[in-house]
Design a protein around this motif. Structure first.
Motif, PDB file in Angstrom:
ATOM      1  N   ALA A 115       0.817  -1.211   0.000  1.00 47.87           N
ATOM      2  CA  ALA A 115       0.000   0.000   0.000  1.00 47.87           C
ATOM      3  C   ALA A 115       0.852   1.263   0.000  1.00 47.87           C
ATOM      4  CB  ALA A 115      -0.922  -0.005   1.215  1.00 47.87           C
ATOM      5  N   THR A 116       2.078   1.157  -0.504  1.00 41.59           N
ATOM      6  CA  THR A 116       2.989   2.290  -0.517  1.00 41.59           C
ATOM      7  C   THR A 116       3.357   2.624  -1.955  1.00 41.59           C
ATOM      8  OG1 THR A 116       3.909   1.572   1.582  1.00 41.59           O
ATOM      9  CG2 THR A 116       5.192   3.148   0.347  1.00 41.59           C
ATOM     10  N   ARG A 117       3.264   3.899  -2.307  1.00 41.59           N
ATOM     11  CA  ARG A 117       3.738   4.355  -3.611  1.00 41.59           C
ATOM     12  C   ARG A 117       5.244   4.469  -3.513  1.00 41.59           C
ATOM     13  NH1 ARG A 117       4.297   9.744  -5.702  1.00 41.59           N
ATOM     14  NH2 ARG A 117       3.440  10.424  -3.731  1.00 41.59           N
ATOM     15  N   LEU A 118       5.948   3.683  -4.307  1.00 43.59           N
ATOM     16  CA  LEU A 118       7.391   3.593  -4.173  1.00 43.59           C
ATOM     17  C   LEU A 118       8.079   4.778  -4.848  1.00 43.59           C
ATOM     18  CD1 LEU A 118       7.852  -0.206  -4.812  1.00 43.59           C
ATOM     19  CD2 LEU A 118       7.710   0.997  -2.647  1.00 43.59           C
ATOM     20  N   ARG A 119       9.054   5.345  -4.157  1.00 45.57           N
ATOM     21  CA  ARG A 119       9.866   6.432  -4.687  1.00 45.57           C
ATOM     22  C   ARG A 119      11.318   6.004  -4.650  1.00 45.57           C
ATOM     23  NH1 ARG A 119       8.346  11.154  -0.896  1.00 45.57           N
ATOM     24  NH2 ARG A 119       9.965  12.177  -2.074  1.00 45.57           N
ATOM     25  N   LYS A 120      12.165   6.694  -5.426  1.00 46.06           N
ATOM     26  CA  LYS A 120      13.582   6.347  -5.480  1.00 46.06           C
ATOM     27  C   LYS A 120      14.401   7.562  -5.089  1.00 46.06           C
ATOM     28  CE  LYS A 120      13.320   5.020  -9.795  1.00 46.06           C
ATOM     29  NZ  LYS A 120      13.694   4.523 -11.108  1.00 46.06           N
ATOM     30  N   TYR A 121      15.606   7.317  -4.572  1.00 49.57           N
ATOM     31  CA  TYR A 121      16.523   8.398  -4.245  1.00 49.57           C
ATOM     32  C   TYR A 121      17.155   8.986  -5.506  1.00 49.57           C
ATOM     33  CZ  TYR A 121      16.337   7.100   0.667  1.00 49.57           C
ATOM     34  OH  TYR A 121      15.926   6.848   1.943  1.00 49.57           O
ATOM     35  N   GLN A 122      17.371   8.149  -6.523  1.00 46.29           N
ATOM     36  CA  GLN A 122      18.029   8.597  -7.733  1.00 46.29           C
ATOM     37  C   GLN A 122      17.065   8.519  -8.909  1.00 46.29           C
ATOM     38  OE1 GLN A 122      19.115   5.700  -6.249  1.00 46.29           O
ATOM     39  NE2 GLN A 122      20.795   6.404  -5.004  1.00 46.29           N
ATOM     40  N   PHE A 123      17.398   9.269  -9.945  1.00 39.58           N
ATOM     41  CA  PHE A 123      16.640   9.186 -11.179  1.00 39.58           C
ATOM     42  C   PHE A 123      17.612   9.207 -12.337  1.00 39.58           C
ATOM     43  CE2 PHE A 123      14.733  11.091 -14.916  1.00 39.58           C
ATOM     44  CZ  PHE A 123      13.675  10.230 -15.108  1.00 39.58           C
ATOM     45  N   THR A 124      17.369   8.388 -13.346  1.00 40.23           N
ATOM     46  CA  THR A 124      18.190   8.388 -14.541  1.00 40.23           C
ATOM     47  C   THR A 124      17.321   8.089 -15.743  1.00 40.23           C
ATOM     48  OG1 THR A 124      20.091   7.406 -15.637  1.00 40.23           O
ATOM     49  CG2 THR A 124      18.807   5.963 -14.225  1.00 40.23           C
ATOM     50  N   ASP A 125      17.719   8.600 -16.888  1.00 39.07           N
ATOM     51  CA  ASP A 125      16.972   8.326 -18.117  1.00 39.07           C
ATOM     52  C   ASP A 125      17.226   6.908 -18.622  1.00 39.07           C
ATOM     53  OD1 ASP A 125      15.796  10.820 -18.245  1.00 39.07           O
ATOM     54  OD2 ASP A 125      17.518  11.705 -19.285  1.00 39.07           O
ATOM     55  N   HIS A 126      18.379   6.328 -18.255  1.00 43.81           N
ATOM     56  CA  HIS A 126      18.756   4.986 -18.708  1.00 43.81           C
ATOM     57  C   HIS A 126      19.080   4.117 -17.488  1.00 43.81           C
ATOM     58  CE1 HIS A 126      18.945   6.707 -22.691  1.00 43.81           C
ATOM     59  NE2 HIS A 126      19.734   7.658 -22.201  1.00 43.81           N
ATOM     60  N   PRO A 127      18.068   3.542 -16.843  1.00 43.58           N
ATOM     61  CA  PRO A 127      18.343   2.759 -15.629  1.00 43.58           C
ATOM     62  C   PRO A 127      19.103   1.475 -15.956  1.00 43.58           C
ATOM     63  CG  PRO A 127      16.052   2.545 -16.256  1.00 43.58           C
ATOM     64  CD  PRO A 127      16.653   3.559 -17.178  1.00 43.58           C
ATOM     65  N   SER A 128      19.896   1.020 -15.000  1.00 43.86           N
ATOM     66  CA  SER A 128      20.662  -0.203 -15.153  1.00 43.86           C
ATOM     67  C   SER A 128      19.748  -1.404 -14.970  1.00 43.86           C
ATOM     68  CB  SER A 128      21.770  -0.250 -14.103  1.00 43.86           C
ATOM     69  OG  SER A 128      22.347  -1.529 -14.072  1.00 43.86           O
ATOM     70  N   ILE A 129      19.939  -2.401 -15.812  1.00 40.99           N
ATOM     71  CA  ILE A 129      19.144  -3.618 -15.652  1.00 40.99           C
ATOM     72  C   ILE A 129      19.795  -4.576 -14.675  1.00 40.99           C
ATOM     73  CG2 ILE A 129      18.120  -3.466 -17.935  1.00 40.99           C
ATOM     74  CD1 ILE A 129      20.138  -5.624 -18.811  1.00 40.99           C
ATOM     75  N   GLN A 130      21.032  -4.269 -14.233  1.00 37.67           N
ATOM     76  CA  GLN A 130      21.749  -5.158 -13.338  1.00 37.67           C
ATOM     77  C   GLN A 130      21.498  -4.842 -11.875  1.00 37.67           C
ATOM     78  OE1 GLN A 130      25.732  -4.510 -14.585  1.00 37.67           O
ATOM     79  NE2 GLN A 130      25.573  -5.877 -16.331  1.00 37.67           N
ATOM     80  N   GLY A 131      20.937  -3.692 -11.571  1.00 40.37           N
ATOM     81  CA  GLY A 131      20.706  -3.311 -10.188  1.00 40.37           C
ATOM     82  C   GLY A 131      21.881  -2.549  -9.628  1.00 40.37           C
TER      83      GLY A 131
END
Length: 185
Positions: A115-131
């Motif tokens: 029940a939580t809308r997830l937010r991120k600390y970082q933002f990028t136009d090309h996120p890594s698929i490896q984590g």
């Protein structure tokens, strides 16, 4: 896009208290089991209390367990977590084995994350698929079960000499020189 996210609380995806980095901190703080002593729908929870509750409490000393008998009410489990979340679960007409599984689910989760809308600390136009990279990303998994110190994972003879070792060597040299003086050598 729907507007349902407007009414959800927002939060970051993170391990509480850096959980899992260094040591594991169980997130379940308290569980309240509400049940009726005579109602037929509470039979499974009564069986769980009679057979497994003491063992559950011994295995999880960080969890406070409250039993709250209520007359003519359906059985309920209320779990409270370190992050302040409360999860309410109906246990009406559930068998002993189902209740054991649901209590384990409540014990291992970290609150009501769905029940939580997830937010991120970082933002990028090309996120890594490896984590994200962590210091443990490329570590040998055998290290997880090894008894340390182990010469296989690093030689201990390369470590600098400790002050205690230096004092011990100085004491032994002094003792040998005193013995030589006494014997006249």
């Amino acid at each position: 896009m729907s507007n349902s996210h407007l009414f959800m609380k927002s939060g970051f995806v993170r391990a509480p208290l850096q959980n899992g980095v260094g040591r594991y901190v169980p997130q379940l703080q308290r569980i309240v089991l509400k049940f009726c002593k005579t109602h037929g729908g509470s039979r499974g929870i009564r069986d769980f209390i009679e057979q497994d509750l003491v063992e559950f409490a011994k295995q999880n000393p960080s969890v406070v367990v409250y039993l709250k008998p209520r007359r003519h009410r359906s059985p309920v489990a209320v779990a409270e977590y370190l992050n302040g979340d409360r999860v309410w679960m109906s246990l009406h007409q559930k068998s002993h084995s189902e209740i054991t599984k649901w209590i384990e689910v409540l014990r291992t989760q970290q609150g009501d994350v769905s029940a939580t809308r997830l937010r991120k600390y970082q933002f990028t136009d090309h996120p890594s698929i490896q984590g994200p990279w962590t210091p443990f990303t490329f570590k040998d998994p055998e290290l997880n079960v090894a008894q340390l110190p182990d010469p296989k994972f690093g030689a201990n003879d390369r470590l600098p000499m400790t002050a205690t070792d230096k004092l011990r060597i100085m004491f032994e040299k002094q003792k040998i020189s005193e013995d030589n003086v006494k014997t006249g050598e």
